[in-house]
Design a protein around this motif. Structure first.
Motif, PDB file in Angstrom:
ATOM      1  N   UNK A   1       6.929   2.429   5.995  1.00  0.00           N
ATOM      2  CA  UNK A   1       7.702   2.602   4.772  1.00  0.00           C
ATOM      3  C   UNK A   1       8.911   1.670   4.747  1.00  0.00           C
ATOM      4  N   UNK A   2       9.506   1.473   5.910  1.00  0.00           N
ATOM      5  CA  UNK A   2      10.671   0.597   6.015  1.00  0.00           C
ATOM      6  C   UNK A   2      10.293  -0.869   5.821  1.00  0.00           C
ATOM      7  N   UNK A   3       9.133  -1.276   6.385  1.00  0.00           N
ATOM      8  CA  UNK A   3       8.718  -2.682   6.361  1.00  0.00           C
ATOM      9  C   UNK A   3       8.115  -3.103   5.030  1.00  0.00           C
ATOM     10  N   UNK A   4       7.480  -2.143   4.312  1.00  0.00           N
ATOM     11  CA  UNK A   4       6.729  -2.514   3.112  1.00  0.00           C
ATOM     12  C   UNK A   4       7.548  -2.258   1.851  1.00  0.00           C
ATOM     13  N   UNK A   5       7.611  -3.254   0.992  1.00  0.00           N
ATOM     14  CA  UNK A   5       8.314  -3.134  -0.278  1.00  0.00           C
ATOM     15  C   UNK A   5       7.340  -2.973  -1.445  1.00  0.00           C
ATOM     16  N   UNK A   6       6.057  -3.210  -1.181  1.00  0.00           N
ATOM     17  CA  UNK A   6       5.038  -3.097  -2.224  1.00  0.00           C
ATOM     18  C   UNK A   6       3.728  -2.668  -1.579  1.00  0.00           C
ATOM     19  N   UNK A   7       2.702  -2.446  -2.402  1.00  0.00           N
ATOM     20  CA  UNK A   7       1.405  -2.025  -1.873  1.00  0.00           C
ATOM     21  C   UNK A   7       0.900  -3.050  -0.854  1.00  0.00           C
ATOM     22  N   UNK A   8       0.506  -2.547   0.332  1.00  0.00           N
ATOM     23  CA  UNK A   8       0.115  -3.445   1.431  1.00  0.00           C
ATOM     24  C   UNK A   8      -1.085  -2.869   2.188  1.00  0.00           C
ATOM     25  N   UNK A   9      -2.049  -3.758   2.475  1.00  0.00           N
ATOM     26  CA  UNK A   9      -3.181  -3.403   3.343  1.00  0.00           C
ATOM     27  C   UNK A   9      -3.088  -4.286   4.577  1.00  0.00           C
ATOM     28  N   UNK A  10      -2.985  -3.666   5.757  1.00  0.00           N
ATOM     29  CA  UNK A  10      -2.842  -4.443   6.998  1.00  0.00           C
ATOM     30  C   UNK A  10      -3.755  -3.873   8.079  1.00  0.00           C
ATOM     31  N   UNK A  11      -4.599  -4.724   8.611  1.00  0.00           N
ATOM     32  CA  UNK A  11      -5.484  -4.301   9.706  1.00  0.00           C
ATOM     33  C   UNK A  11      -5.116  -5.012  11.002  1.00  0.00           C
TER      34      UNK A  11
ATOM     35  N   UNK B   1      -7.615   5.693  -4.544  1.00  0.00           N
ATOM     36  CA  UNK B   1      -8.317   4.434  -4.329  1.00  0.00           C
ATOM     37  C   UNK B   1      -9.673   4.355  -4.999  1.00  0.00           C
ATOM     38  N   UNK B   2     -10.365   3.215  -4.731  1.00  0.00           N
ATOM     39  CA  UNK B   2     -11.636   2.921  -5.388  1.00  0.00           C
ATOM     40  C   UNK B   2     -12.720   3.932  -5.033  1.00  0.00           C
ATOM     41  N   UNK B   3     -12.747   4.414  -3.779  1.00  0.00           N
ATOM     42  CA  UNK B   3     -13.836   5.311  -3.363  1.00  0.00           C
ATOM     43  C   UNK B   3     -13.785   6.614  -4.157  1.00  0.00           C
TER      44      UNK B   3
ATOM     45  N   UNK C   1      -3.490   0.282  12.048  1.00  0.00           N
ATOM     46  CA  UNK C   1      -3.729  -0.377  10.772  1.00  0.00           C
ATOM     47  C   UNK C   1      -3.304   0.603   9.679  1.00  0.00           C
ATOM     48  N   UNK C   2      -3.023   0.063   8.487  1.00  0.00           N
ATOM     49  CA  UNK C   2      -2.562   0.974   7.443  1.00  0.00           C
ATOM     50  C   UNK C   2      -2.826   0.415   6.055  1.00  0.00           C
ATOM     51  N   UNK C   3      -2.855   1.341   5.105  1.00  0.00           N
ATOM     52  CA  UNK C   3      -2.934   0.994   3.689  1.00  0.00           C
ATOM     53  C   UNK C   3      -1.793   1.727   2.999  1.00  0.00           C
ATOM     54  N   UNK C   4      -0.792   1.000   2.599  1.00  0.00           N
ATOM     55  CA  UNK C   4       0.416   1.588   2.006  1.00  0.00           C
ATOM     56  C   UNK C   4       0.348   1.504   0.491  1.00  0.00           C
ATOM     57  N   UNK C   5       0.468   2.678  -0.153  1.00  0.00           N
ATOM     58  CA  UNK C   5       0.497   2.746  -1.613  1.00  0.00           C
ATOM     59  C   UNK C   5       1.828   3.378  -2.002  1.00  0.00           C
ATOM     60  N   UNK C   6       2.725   2.559  -2.455  1.00  0.00           N
ATOM     61  CA  UNK C   6       4.099   3.006  -2.685  1.00  0.00           C
ATOM     62  C   UNK C   6       4.195   4.188  -3.643  1.00  0.00           C
ATOM     63  N   UNK C   7       3.220   4.299  -4.565  1.00  0.00           N
ATOM     64  CA  UNK C   7       3.337   5.330  -5.586  1.00  0.00           C
ATOM     65  C   UNK C   7       2.920   6.718  -5.106  1.00  0.00           C
ATOM     66  N   UNK C   8       2.025   6.795  -4.082  1.00  0.00           N
ATOM     67  CA  UNK C   8       1.610   8.140  -3.681  1.00  0.00           C
ATOM     68  C   UNK C   8       1.403   8.349  -2.177  1.00  0.00           C
ATOM     69  N   UNK C   9       1.596   7.353  -1.330  1.00  0.00           N
ATOM     70  CA  UNK C   9       1.486   7.612   0.102  1.00  0.00           C
ATOM     71  C   UNK C   9       0.849   6.468   0.877  1.00  0.00           C
ATOM     72  N   UNK C  10       0.252   6.805   1.998  1.00  0.00           N
ATOM     73  CA  UNK C  10      -0.358   5.768   2.843  1.00  0.00           C
ATOM     74  C   UNK C  10      -1.449   6.384   3.715  1.00  0.00           C
ATOM     75  N   UNK C  11      -2.332   5.504   4.241  1.00  0.00           N
ATOM     76  CA  UNK C  11      -3.376   5.891   5.199  1.00  0.00           C
ATOM     77  C   UNK C  11      -3.152   5.071   6.464  1.00  0.00           C
ATOM     78  N   UNK C  12      -3.175   5.733   7.621  1.00  0.00           N
ATOM     79  CA  UNK C  12      -2.928   5.062   8.908  1.00  0.00           C
ATOM     80  C   UNK C  12      -4.097   5.330   9.846  1.00  0.00           C
ATOM     81  N   UNK C  13      -4.562   4.300  10.551  1.00  0.00           N
ATOM     82  CA  UNK C  13      -5.559   4.499  11.614  1.00  0.00           C
ATOM     83  C   UNK C  13      -4.937   4.086  12.941  1.00  0.00           C
TER      84      UNK C  13
END
Length: 405
Positions: free
Chosen positions: A109-119, A50-52, A128-140
């Motif tokens: 992973x089942x619900x998301x078909x593309x990169x998704x940010x959901x809070x 990501x950007x950071x 909440x999560x940030x799903x990046x299909x190419x390398x993984x995801x972050x979940x809070x």
């Protein structure tokens, strides 16, 4: 004076309550915004691609190893993916029992078909999560955040309830302080009118008695008639002022008795048939039988007489004066209706003020001083009821609502 006190209290109470609500709203909004920004920051910061991370590298800094990072006050998980499957889940805080990070990751992973940010809504959303299909995801895990937000909301509600009680007390005190000079002035005015009226009764009685004893001849007939006419006018005014003064000091409800209001209204309407006939109108009644109310019989007679007299004298003879008495809601409704010139909307409340006359020229010629409806309103208020007037469709209606036990 009661209306002035009520409006002053409601104004002060409304301003203080609005200020309190706005303050608590801003407090909760700021806290929500802080938590939202914290979740957003964590979702971006823990995204290795990501950007950071990019910004850190652009600064020439080596980003920390995700596996060793710990985040205070938030429960964050990074999920590594390999060949479309979950390879590894790393916890970056104290894990909450009951939160199945692997199950949540699979659901995302089942619900998301593309990169998704959901809070989502932090008051209700479980995670909440940030799903990046190419390398993984972050979940809070939002459980701790949700609890903190709801706790502050509950505390705010408690503060509101406590401070509302303080605001009510404070509003009453401020209202009393503001209205006190006006109340003292109004009380002195009422006292003066009452005292002056009492003092005028005796000399007026002497004048009227003397005029009756004077010998009438062609020379003094006109003067004697003028004396009698003006004395009668003054007597009517003084009587009205005394009645109003007594009513405005309220009545002792201990003297109220359970009276048959149906018979009172029916009898009063019957006595006004002669006056109605002289004015070229007639009276129709629709009275429900045996309606009783705790009241002063004399004052109920006065109330009905005032409304009937007013209706008859303002009727244009195009239809009957109607008197309706029936049960309504939890009380009794008395309605007096007459055809005629409507009351302007802006005068519908003013006509119940003492000395107010919508048609001043006609009222003066008819010896009407604007006290009748003020007396009627005082009677209704002393009986815990309400009175109002409204004109529509060429008819003017007066509505009196009285509460029953």
């Amino acid at each position: 004076m009661k209306e002035l006190s009520r409006k002053t209290f409601l104004t002060i109470y409304g301003i203080l309550t609005a200020f309190l609500l706005i303050s608590l709203f801003i407090l909760n909004l700021q806290n929500y915004q802080r938590e939202f920004e914290g979740v957003m920051r964590n979702l971006h910061m823990m995204d290795e691609g990501g950007d950071w991370f990019k910004q850190e590298k652009e600064k020439g800094l080596e980003p920390p190893d995700l596996a060793t990072m710990r985040i205070m006050d938030y429960e964050v998980y990074t999920v590594e993916m390999k060949d479309g499957d979950i390879a590894k889940i790393i916890s970056h805080g104290n894990s909450t029992s009951g939160f199945d990070s692997e199950k949540v990751a699979k659901q995302i992973q089942k619900d998301c078909k593309e990169d998704t940010l959901s809070i989502g809504n932090l008051y209700t959303a479980g995670y909440s999560y940030h799903y990046k299909a190419d390398h993984g995801m972050v979940i809070t895990n939002n459980t701790g955040i949700r609890n903190r937000l709801r706790t502050l909301l509950a505390v705010s509600a408690g503060i509101f309830v406590v401070l509302e009680a303080v605001i009510v007390l404070l509003s009453r005190l401020i209202t009393g302080w503001i209205v006190k000079p006006a109340k003292e002035s109004f009380d002195k005015q009422k006292e003066f009118i009452a005292d002056a009226s009492h003092e005028l009764k005796t000399p007026l009685a002497v004048i009227m008695a003397s005029s009756d004893e004077m010998a009438v001849d062609d020379k003094n007939r006109k003067y004697i008639e003028n004396i009698k006419y003006e004395s009668e006018r003054m007597n009517k005014l003084i009587t009205g002022l005394l009645d109003l003064s007594k009513l405005e000091n309220a009545v002792n409800k201990g003297y109220f008795k359970e009276e048959n209001l149906s018979k009172i209204v029916e009898k009063t309407a019957l006595t006004f048939e002669g006056l109605a006939f002289e004015q070229g109108v007639f009276i129709e009644t629709e009275i429900e039988k045996d309606l009783t109310v705790s009241c002063s019989k004399e004052e109920m007679e006065k109330l009905t007489s005032t409304l009937l007299d007013n209706a008859i004298k303002h009727s244009d003879k195009s239809g009957p004066v109607r008197v309706l008495l029936r049960r309504a809601n939890k009380g009794i409704l008395l309605k007096v209706e007459n055809p005629g010139e409507p009351i302007p909307v802006e005068d519908e409340e003013k006509i119940f003020e003492r000395f107010y006359r919508a048609d001043k020229a006609r009222s003066r010629s008819e010896n009407r001083y604007g006290l009748g409806l003020a007396i009627a309103k005082s009677i209704v208020i002393n009986h815990g009821g309400s009175i109002r007037a409204h004109s529509e469709g060429g008819k003017t209606c007066f509505y009196v609502e009285l509460k029953t036990n």
